[in-house]
Motif scaffolding. Structure first.
Motif, PDB file in Angstrom:
ATOM      1  N   ILE A 122       0.940  -1.135   0.001  1.00  0.00           N
ATOM      2  CA  ILE A 122      -0.011  -0.062  -0.041  1.00  0.00           C
ATOM      3  C   ILE A 122       0.876   1.071  -0.025  1.00  0.00           C
ATOM      4  O   ILE A 122       0.728   2.383  -0.832  1.00  0.00           O
ATOM      5  N   PHE A 123       1.889   1.237   0.818  1.00  0.00           N
ATOM      6  CA  PHE A 123       2.667   2.481   0.880  1.00  0.00           C
ATOM      7  C   PHE A 123       3.841   2.495  -0.044  1.00  0.00           C
ATOM      8  O   PHE A 123       4.127   3.512  -0.635  1.00  0.00           O
ATOM      9  N   LEU A 124       4.191   1.404  -0.596  1.00  0.00           N
ATOM     10  CA  LEU A 124       5.178   1.482  -1.616  1.00  0.00           C
ATOM     11  C   LEU A 124       4.791   1.855  -2.822  1.00  0.00           C
ATOM     12  O   LEU A 124       5.641   2.395  -3.639  1.00  0.00           O
TER      13      LEU A 124
ATOM     14  N   LEU B  75      -9.565   1.762 -11.279  1.00  0.00           N
ATOM     15  CA  LEU B  75      -8.414   0.660 -11.493  1.00  0.00           C
ATOM     16  C   LEU B  75      -8.073  -0.028  -9.937  1.00  0.00           C
ATOM     17  O   LEU B  75      -8.116  -1.324  -9.985  1.00  0.00           O
ATOM     18  N   GLY B  76      -8.071   0.820  -9.137  1.00  0.00           N
ATOM     19  CA  GLY B  76      -8.017   0.298  -7.686  1.00  0.00           C
ATOM     20  C   GLY B  76      -9.040  -0.616  -7.381  1.00  0.00           C
ATOM     21  O   GLY B  76      -9.047  -1.826  -6.673  1.00  0.00           O
ATOM     22  N   GLY B  77     -10.445  -0.168  -7.650  1.00  0.00           N
ATOM     23  CA  GLY B  77     -11.585  -1.179  -7.386  1.00  0.00           C
ATOM     24  C   GLY B  77     -11.718  -2.314  -8.010  1.00  0.00           C
ATOM     25  O   GLY B  77     -11.948  -3.453  -7.300  1.00  0.00           O
ATOM     26  N   PHE B  78     -11.208  -2.420  -9.053  1.00  0.00           N
ATOM     27  CA  PHE B  78     -11.239  -3.604 -10.059  1.00  0.00           C
ATOM     28  C   PHE B  78     -10.075  -4.604  -9.501  1.00  0.00           C
ATOM     29  O   PHE B  78     -10.209  -5.620  -9.471  1.00  0.00           O
ATOM     30  N   LEU B  79      -8.881  -3.886  -9.094  1.00  0.00           N
ATOM     31  CA  LEU B  79      -7.869  -4.687  -8.585  1.00  0.00           C
ATOM     32  C   LEU B  79      -8.331  -5.344  -7.436  1.00  0.00           C
ATOM     33  O   LEU B  79      -7.858  -6.549  -6.771  1.00  0.00           O
TER      34      LEU B  79
ATOM     35  N   LEU C  66      -2.278 -12.673  -4.563  1.00  0.00           N
ATOM     36  CA  LEU C  66      -3.606 -11.958  -4.795  1.00  0.00           C
ATOM     37  C   LEU C  66      -3.960 -10.885  -3.812  1.00  0.00           C
ATOM     38  O   LEU C  66      -4.327  -9.902  -4.112  1.00  0.00           O
ATOM     39  N   TYR C  67      -3.924 -11.421  -2.383  1.00  0.00           N
ATOM     40  CA  TYR C  67      -4.329 -10.508  -1.454  1.00  0.00           C
ATOM     41  C   TYR C  67      -3.187  -9.365  -0.910  1.00  0.00           C
ATOM     42  O   TYR C  67      -3.368  -8.362  -0.974  1.00  0.00           O
ATOM     43  N   GLY C  68      -2.044 -10.161  -0.901  1.00  0.00           N
ATOM     44  CA  GLY C  68      -0.531  -9.423  -0.318  1.00  0.00           C
ATOM     45  C   GLY C  68      -0.662  -8.239  -1.424  1.00  0.00           C
ATOM     46  O   GLY C  68      -0.063  -7.264  -1.157  1.00  0.00           O
TER      47      GLY C  68
ATOM     48  N   GLY D  99      -3.244  -5.128  -2.426  1.00  0.00           N
ATOM     49  CA  GLY D  99      -2.501  -4.040  -1.780  1.00  0.00           C
ATOM     50  C   GLY D  99      -2.462  -2.950  -2.932  1.00  0.00           C
ATOM     51  O   GLY D  99      -2.331  -1.772  -2.514  1.00  0.00           O
ATOM     52  N   ILE D 100      -2.053  -3.194  -4.051  1.00  0.00           N
ATOM     53  CA  ILE D 100      -1.935  -2.209  -5.052  1.00  0.00           C
ATOM     54  C   ILE D 100      -3.275  -1.483  -5.221  1.00  0.00           C
ATOM     55  O   ILE D 100      -3.333  -0.165  -5.509  1.00  0.00           O
ATOM     56  N   GLY D 101      -4.347  -2.102  -5.127  1.00  0.00           N
ATOM     57  CA  GLY D 101      -5.752  -1.583  -5.208  1.00  0.00           C
ATOM     58  C   GLY D 101      -6.072  -0.657  -4.078  1.00  0.00           C
ATOM     59  O   GLY D 101      -6.674   0.529  -4.292  1.00  0.00           O
ATOM     60  N   ILE D 102      -5.720  -1.012  -3.090  1.00  0.00           N
ATOM     61  CA  ILE D 102      -5.796  -0.397  -1.830  1.00  0.00           C
ATOM     62  C   ILE D 102      -4.985   1.164  -2.091  1.00  0.00           C
ATOM     63  O   ILE D 102      -5.524   2.012  -1.650  1.00  0.00           O
ATOM     64  N   SER D 103      -3.728   0.915  -2.544  1.00  0.00           N
ATOM     65  CA  SER D 103      -3.079   2.185  -2.691  1.00  0.00           C
ATOM     66  C   SER D 103      -3.705   3.160  -3.694  1.00  0.00           C
ATOM     67  O   SER D 103      -3.762   4.311  -3.372  1.00  0.00           O
ATOM     68  N   CYS D 104      -3.925   2.602  -5.091  1.00  0.00           N
ATOM     69  CA  CYS D 104      -4.639   3.576  -5.826  1.00  0.00           C
ATOM     70  C   CYS D 104      -5.899   4.146  -5.327  1.00  0.00           C
ATOM     71  O   CYS D 104      -6.374   5.463  -5.543  1.00  0.00           O
ATOM     72  N   CYS D 105      -6.917   3.338  -4.826  1.00  0.00           N
ATOM     73  CA  CYS D 105      -8.173   3.983  -4.135  1.00  0.00           C
ATOM     74  C   CYS D 105      -7.749   5.155  -2.883  1.00  0.00           C
ATOM     75  O   CYS D 105      -8.497   6.127  -3.026  1.00  0.00           O
ATOM     76  N   TYR D 106      -6.770   4.844  -2.331  1.00  0.00           N
ATOM     77  CA  TYR D 106      -6.431   5.853  -1.106  1.00  0.00           C
ATOM     78  C   TYR D 106      -6.074   6.857  -1.752  1.00  0.00           C
ATOM     79  O   TYR D 106      -6.427   8.065  -0.953  1.00  0.00           O
ATOM     80  N   THR D 107      -5.205   6.953  -2.645  1.00  0.00           N
ATOM     81  CA  THR D 107      -4.640   7.997  -3.273  1.00  0.00           C
ATOM     82  C   THR D 107      -5.674   8.635  -3.769  1.00  0.00           C
ATOM     83  O   THR D 107      -5.535  10.227  -3.549  1.00  0.00           O
TER      84      THR D 107
END
Length: 472
Positions: free
Chosen positions: A67-69, A89-93, A113-115, A119-127
């Protein structure tokens, strides 16, 4: 990038509040989901894949680290393609990562899948869900950011009980499939996140320090960082278009700022931040207390179940209590935002408070003690996060804030992925207790790291007060 026609809009009113609401929903479903389910999924991974604590916690550790990286890359996506594309994109991921985890049969499936994917999806949505608020709000941006942060805390209050119920009733595979459906909220939010052009935003002047040549320049209030509302926000909050920055002039900061001057040049701002010892202490402190925050939620449920007479539901209730305390702490900071006090000292005390609660939790022997410490931890953690804005604005200028948060997020990811596995190893070798104590000690070190800046601010405040008395 926008998929919906851009109408004329007014900042701080009308459609802006729909954006605030959908951003709150997105925060509930990304960071609220990540940390609200961390402890339950650590146990679920151990039981489902028949692994020990160190291997089971690796999935959650990797998830939080990614998420942070990935934060800087998500920022570039927003710059190039917009908040709407990045949110979708984050939502679909997330739907893919969490949903396909239902078909995991080996540990590496969940790691991938989860890690990583989720994680990339969370980062996109958070930002994206944070950056969109800076576009639609000006004078009321603090209130908008507070609503988004409350989404995280409501998630932290709701997801522990909900995820444990699903895991108990349906098992790991079906529970992951059901929880993936919740991330449809990101698709709903993404559809609403169209970005109007600057000329389409009416009714508000840009009051930022980065502005056009023909606008009069105003000096920065030295008390801005300590007297204004301090809410959590993403690296993209306060971000401005780089093209307009290159044509703008920058006002001189007050002498109380750690970075003496501002410049529209990205490289110069970056070098200025790296030269400040206060910035380095702030970054290192953030990395350490984030290890405490993430590690505590990942290891907590496993420790409580194996070292007390409480069951999974009672352990999950403790995390829900943390979420409730988070909301109380967040609201408390909002209510005291108009008061004048040293935000750095408040920040230091809050870190120390929740780090001490973490260590004390390792000696829990009753439900009453566990829930009481959960309240203490939740209050300290939320106050720490919501004080970040006030602290940051005393450390750097407005144009440097996005860069500073980028610098802050990346070490958080490295620290989490590098140190949390060590904490898991210590916990596995010593019966979990010393893993909790280890991450708590990281939080204490984080508080001590920022202490020199706190002392310097107190000394400057005392000197200023003495000077005022002498002049009178």
């Amino acid at each position: 990038m926008a998929f919906i026609r851009r109408p004329k809009l007014t900042k701080d009113s009308g459609y802006s509040w729909i954006i605030a609401f959908t951003s709150c929903l997105s925060h509930f479903a990304h960071m609220g989901f990540t940390f609200g389910t961390a402890g339950n999924l650590t146990i679920a991974h151990q039981e489902f894949f028949k692994v020990d604590l160190q291997q089971g916690s690796l999935i959650g550790t990797l998830h939080a680290g990614v998420i942070f990286l990935f934060g800087p890359i998500a920022s570039v996506l927003i710059k190039k393609l917009g908040c709407q594309f990045t949110e979708l994109l984050g939502g679909f991921l997330l739907i893919a990562g969490v949903g396909l985890s239902a078909f995991s049969r080996d540990l590496w499936h969940a790691i991938l899948l989860y890690g990583i994917v989720a994680g990339i999806g969370i980062s996109c949505c958070y930002t994206a869900s944070s950056q969109i608020l800076a576009i639609y709000f000006d004078k009321l941006k603090y209130l908008a950011f507070s609503l988004a942060v409350l989404g995280i805390y409501v998630g932290l209050m709701t997801w522990p009980i909900l995820s444990q119920f699903l895991l108990n009733k349906f098992g790991y595979s079906h529970a992951m499939g059901i929880m993936a459906c919740a991330h449809l909220l990101h698709i709903i939010a993404g559809i609403s996140f169209f970005e109007p052009k600057e000329e389409d935003l009416e009714g508000m002047e840009d009051n930022s320090e980065v502005d056009s040549y023909d606008k009069p320049k105003q000096p920065i209030d030295a008390n801005f960082g300590s007297d204004n509302l301090a809410m959590e926000f993403s690296p993209e909050d306060f971000a401005r278009d780089n093209n307009s920055m290159s044509e703008s002039s920058i006002s001189e900061t007050s002498s109380d700022m750690s970075i003496v001057s501002m410049t529209p040049d990205l490289k110069t701002d970056f070098i200025a931040l790296l030269k400040s010892w206060k910035i380095w202490l702030f970054i290192i402190s953030g990395m350490l207390w984030n290890i405490n925050s993430a590690g505590f939620l990942i290891f907590l449920n496993d420790y409580i179940i194996h070292n007390t007479n409480m069951d999974k539901d009672e352990a999950a209730l403790g995390v829900t209590i943390i979420g409730i305390a988070n909301i109380v702490g967040c609201v408390s900071v909002i209510l005291t935002s108009s008061l004048k006090f040293n935000r750095f000292l408040f920040y230091f005390c809050a870190i120390t408070f929740f780090a001490a609660a973490t260590i004390a939790t390792a000696f829990t022997n009753s439900k009453e003690m566990y829930y009481s410490l959960a309240v203490c931890y939740g209050l300290g953690q939320s106050i720490t996060i919501t004080c970040i804005l006030g602290v940051v604005t005393d450390l750097c200028t407005a144009s440097q804030i996005p860069l500073l948060f980028g610098l802050k997020l990346f070490p958080k990811g490295i620290g989490g992925m590098g140190v949390l596995p060590l904490a898991a190893f210590i916990g596995e070798a010593t019966g979990e207790r010393y893993g909790i104590i280890f991450v708590g000690c990281c939080g204490i070190l984080g508080a001590l790291t920022i202490l020199p800046v706190v002392v310097l601010k107190l000394m400057k405040g005392k000197t200023t007060a003495n000077s005022d008395d002498s002049s009178e």
